[in-house]
Every structure is written in C-alpha cells, then in structure tokens.
Design a protein around this motif. Structure first.
Motif, PDB file in Angstrom:
ATOM      1  N   TYR A   1       0.805  -1.217   0.000  1.00  0.00           N
ATOM      2  CA  TYR A   1       0.000   0.000   0.000  1.00  0.00           C
ATOM      3  C   TYR A   1       0.844   1.275   0.000  1.00  0.00           C
ATOM      4  N   VAL A   2       2.096   1.188   0.447  1.00  0.00           N
ATOM      5  CA  VAL A   2       2.986   2.357   0.363  1.00  0.00           C
ATOM      6  C   VAL A   2       3.273   2.671  -1.100  1.00  0.00           C
ATOM      7  N   LEU A   3       3.461   1.645  -1.898  1.00  0.00           N
ATOM      8  CA  LEU A   3       3.671   1.832  -3.335  1.00  0.00           C
ATOM      9  C   LEU A   3       2.417   2.398  -3.989  1.00  0.00           C
ATOM     10  N   VAL A   4       1.249   1.871  -3.607  1.00  0.00           N
ATOM     11  CA  VAL A   4      -0.025   2.387  -4.139  1.00  0.00           C
ATOM     12  C   VAL A   4      -0.177   3.861  -3.772  1.00  0.00           C
ATOM     13  N   PHE A   5       0.108   4.195  -2.500  1.00  0.00           N
ATOM     14  CA  PHE A   5       0.034   5.584  -2.059  1.00  0.00           C
ATOM     15  C   PHE A   5       0.960   6.470  -2.888  1.00  0.00           C
ATOM     16  N   THR A   6       2.197   6.043  -3.058  1.00  0.00           N
ATOM     17  CA  THR A   6       3.197   6.843  -3.775  1.00  0.00           C
ATOM     18  C   THR A   6       2.792   7.069  -5.228  1.00  0.00           C
ATOM     19  N   ILE A   7       2.319   6.028  -5.873  1.00  0.00           N
ATOM     20  CA  ILE A   7       1.913   6.148  -7.283  1.00  0.00           C
ATOM     21  C   ILE A   7       0.740   7.112  -7.428  1.00  0.00           C
ATOM     22  N   PHE A   8      -0.301   6.915  -6.604  1.00  0.00           N
ATOM     23  CA  PHE A   8      -1.480   7.771  -6.742  1.00  0.00           C
ATOM     24  C   PHE A   8      -1.203   9.199  -6.273  1.00  0.00           C
ATOM     25  N   ASP A   9      -0.326   9.373  -5.297  1.00  0.00           N
ATOM     26  CA  ASP A   9       0.033  10.724  -4.879  1.00  0.00           C
ATOM     27  C   ASP A   9       0.779  11.448  -6.002  1.00  0.00           C
TER      28      ASP A   9
ATOM     29  N   LEU B   1      -8.595  14.463  -8.234  1.00  0.00           N
ATOM     30  CA  LEU B   1      -9.435  14.062  -7.095  1.00  0.00           C
ATOM     31  C   LEU B   1      -9.452  12.542  -6.939  1.00  0.00           C
ATOM     32  N   VAL B   2      -9.571  11.817  -8.042  1.00  0.00           N
ATOM     33  CA  VAL B   2      -9.560  10.362  -7.992  1.00  0.00           C
ATOM     34  C   VAL B   2      -8.252   9.870  -7.377  1.00  0.00           C
ATOM     35  N   CYS B   3      -7.137  10.398  -7.862  1.00  0.00           N
ATOM     36  CA  CYS B   3      -5.829   9.969  -7.365  1.00  0.00           C
ATOM     37  C   CYS B   3      -5.638  10.341  -5.899  1.00  0.00           C
ATOM     38  N   MET B   4      -6.087  11.529  -5.509  1.00  0.00           N
ATOM     39  CA  MET B   4      -5.955  11.954  -4.121  1.00  0.00           C
ATOM     40  C   MET B   4      -6.741  11.025  -3.195  1.00  0.00           C
ATOM     41  N   LEU B   5      -7.949  10.679  -3.593  1.00  0.00           N
ATOM     42  CA  LEU B   5      -8.759   9.805  -2.757  1.00  0.00           C
ATOM     43  C   LEU B   5      -8.236   8.371  -2.751  1.00  0.00           C
ATOM     44  N   MET B   6      -7.635   7.925  -3.844  1.00  0.00           N
ATOM     45  CA  MET B   6      -7.008   6.599  -3.857  1.00  0.00           C
ATOM     46  C   MET B   6      -5.790   6.583  -2.936  1.00  0.00           C
ATOM     47  N   ALA B   7      -5.013   7.657  -2.933  1.00  0.00           N
ATOM     48  CA  ALA B   7      -3.872   7.751  -2.015  1.00  0.00           C
ATOM     49  C   ALA B   7      -4.365   7.765  -0.569  1.00  0.00           C
ATOM     50  N   PHE B   8      -5.466   8.452  -0.321  1.00  0.00           N
ATOM     51  CA  PHE B   8      -6.058   8.468   1.015  1.00  0.00           C
ATOM     52  C   PHE B   8      -6.498   7.068   1.434  1.00  0.00           C
ATOM     53  N   ALA B   9      -7.140   6.354   0.532  1.00  0.00           N
ATOM     54  CA  ALA B   9      -7.596   4.998   0.847  1.00  0.00           C
ATOM     55  C   ALA B   9      -6.415   4.070   1.116  1.00  0.00           C
ATOM     56  N   ALA B  10      -5.322   4.224   0.369  1.00  0.00           N
ATOM     57  CA  ALA B  10      -4.133   3.398   0.604  1.00  0.00           C
ATOM     58  C   ALA B  10      -3.530   3.706   1.968  1.00  0.00           C
ATOM     59  N   THR B  11      -3.469   4.984   2.315  1.00  0.00           N
ATOM     60  CA  THR B  11      -2.940   5.364   3.625  1.00  0.00           C
ATOM     61  C   THR B  11      -3.843   4.857   4.739  1.00  0.00           C
ATOM     62  N   LEU B  12      -5.119   4.973   4.544  1.00  0.00           N
ATOM     63  CA  LEU B  12      -6.076   4.498   5.541  1.00  0.00           C
ATOM     64  C   LEU B  12      -5.946   2.991   5.735  1.00  0.00           C
ATOM     65  N   THR B  13      -5.743   2.271   4.664  1.00  0.00           N
ATOM     66  CA  THR B  13      -5.550   0.825   4.746  1.00  0.00           C
ATOM     67  C   THR B  13      -4.295   0.492   5.545  1.00  0.00           C
ATOM     68  N   LEU B  14      -3.239   1.293   5.347  1.00  0.00           N
ATOM     69  CA  LEU B  14      -2.005   1.082   6.106  1.00  0.00           C
ATOM     70  C   LEU B  14      -2.193   1.367   7.590  1.00  0.00           C
TER      71      LEU B  14
ATOM     72  N   LEU C   1      -5.068   1.593   9.439  1.00  0.00           N
ATOM     73  CA  LEU C   1      -6.030   0.751  10.145  1.00  0.00           C
ATOM     74  C   LEU C   1      -5.597  -0.711  10.188  1.00  0.00           C
ATOM     75  N   ASP C   2      -4.874  -1.138   9.161  1.00  0.00           N
ATOM     76  CA  ASP C   2      -4.334  -2.483   9.080  1.00  0.00           C
ATOM     77  C   ASP C   2      -5.366  -3.524   9.489  1.00  0.00           C
ATOM     78  N   LYS C   3      -5.044  -4.431  10.360  1.00  0.00           N
ATOM     79  CA  LYS C   3      -5.947  -5.504  10.770  1.00  0.00           C
ATOM     80  C   LYS C   3      -6.765  -5.140  12.013  1.00  0.00           C
ATOM     81  N   THR C   4      -6.398  -4.048  12.687  1.00  0.00           N
ATOM     82  CA  THR C   4      -7.045  -3.738  13.958  1.00  0.00           C
ATOM     83  C   THR C   4      -8.498  -3.322  13.809  1.00  0.00           C
ATOM     84  N   MET C   5      -8.812  -2.577  12.775  1.00  0.00           N
ATOM     85  CA  MET C   5     -10.182  -2.092  12.582  1.00  0.00           C
ATOM     86  C   MET C   5     -10.685  -2.463  11.194  1.00  0.00           C
ATOM     87  N   GLU C   6     -10.504  -3.712  10.855  1.00  0.00           N
ATOM     88  CA  GLU C   6     -10.846  -4.196   9.525  1.00  0.00           C
ATOM     89  C   GLU C   6     -12.324  -3.994   9.173  1.00  0.00           C
ATOM     90  N   GLN C   7     -13.212  -4.042  10.152  1.00  0.00           N
ATOM     91  CA  GLN C   7     -14.645  -3.941   9.890  1.00  0.00           C
ATOM     92  C   GLN C   7     -15.071  -2.546   9.433  1.00  0.00           C
TER      93      GLN C   7
END
Length: 175
Positions: free
Chosen positions: A55-63, A109-122, A124-130
C-alpha cells in the motif's frame, strides 16, 4: 452589435469567475498532494529509507499521479485566466481548455482519494478491519458528487465544442 458585445462581456465574466474558482481548488489539491509526498507512510526515520511495497507503493503512485493532474489543471486554468477572451476563443480554445481542466481536476481528485484509501488501509491495518470498507466506500462520495454536479457543464461544453456546428463550413476548407 451591442447584443453581441453584451454576450461577450457576460461570457468573459463567467469564464473568469468559474476558472478562478476551479484554479483555487486545483491549487489546494496540489498543495495537499505535495505535502503528502513528504509524509509518506511507513518511512524508516533512522535511515530515511522508504519501503515501496504494498500500500505504500499504491500511495506513492497515486500521490504522484494526483500531483501531476492537479498541476496540469492549475496550469490549464491559468492559461484560461490569461487568455485574451476574443470572440473566436469562445468557439474553440476556451471550451477545450475548460474541458481538459475539468478532466484533470477530476483525475486529481480520484488519485488523491485513492492515495487516502491506501494510507487508511495502512493505518487501520488488521485492527479495525470492519470499518475499513465502509470508510473507503465513503471516499467515493466526493467523486460522485463532483461528477454529478459538473456533468451538465461538461456535457454541454463537449456537445457545443465537438458536436455539430451551427456555422457552415467554407467550401474547400479543411479546418
């Protein structure tokens, strides 16, 4: 003739006001994405090495893509603001720049929100998966809202720019 002059004045005012607002938004997005590039998640502070995996790579690409598209939108809107606003510009040049600027703004906007989602995934990880999926789905709401609200303007501009013309073509002209 005064009717055409009044239409030209109204068109100039509308284009300047609209472009000014779009340029402000694209500049804000550029600022956020530029700052986010230096706050890459999961950096190793001891050696300043960034591990570009998952997800760091996903964040970097979309950012990076978002930064590219937002700067492109800003430059397109700047080109519109510095345009001479001649009568013929309203038939071809200005609508094409506005269309390209709106597409670039939407893609940023699409790329910014995709970078946000990648960061959020990083984060929250497994702790708040729901809550991860609902939050990521909610990030698509601004894109949908932007698309729905700007669609009539974009559709009308594309129809008038690329659709059938009300002006007959001169015989023998290729342009």
């Amino acid at each position: 003739m005064t009717n055409h002059e009044k239409l030209l004045e109204n068109g100039q005012k509308w284009v300047k006001d609209t472009t000014d607002k779009y340029m402000l938004i694209s500049t804000l997005i550029t600022t956020v994405l530029f700052a986010a590039a230096f706050a890459t998640p999961e950096t190793n502070n001891d050696s300043n090495i960034v591990r570009l995996k998952g997800y760091v790579l996903v964040f970097t690409i979309f950012d990076g893509l978002g930064l590219f598209f937002s700067v492109a939108a800003t430059l397109l809107f700047l080109a519109i603001l510095t345009s001479p606003y001649e009568l013929l510009d309203f038939l071809d040049s200005l609508p094409k720049k506005i269309i390209m600027g709106l597409f670039s703004l939407f893609l940023s906007l699409v790329c910014m929100l995709m970078a946000f989602a990648a960061t959020l995934t990083l984060v929250l990880d497994k702790t708040m998966e729901q809550v991860l999926i609902p939050i990521i789905l909610l990030t698509s709401f601004p894109l949908t809202l932007f698309g729905v609200l700007q669609h009539p303007l974009l559709f009308q501009m594309m129809k008038s720019t690329y659709g059938p013309s009300i002006f007959p073509r001169a015989i023998g002209s290729e342009a």
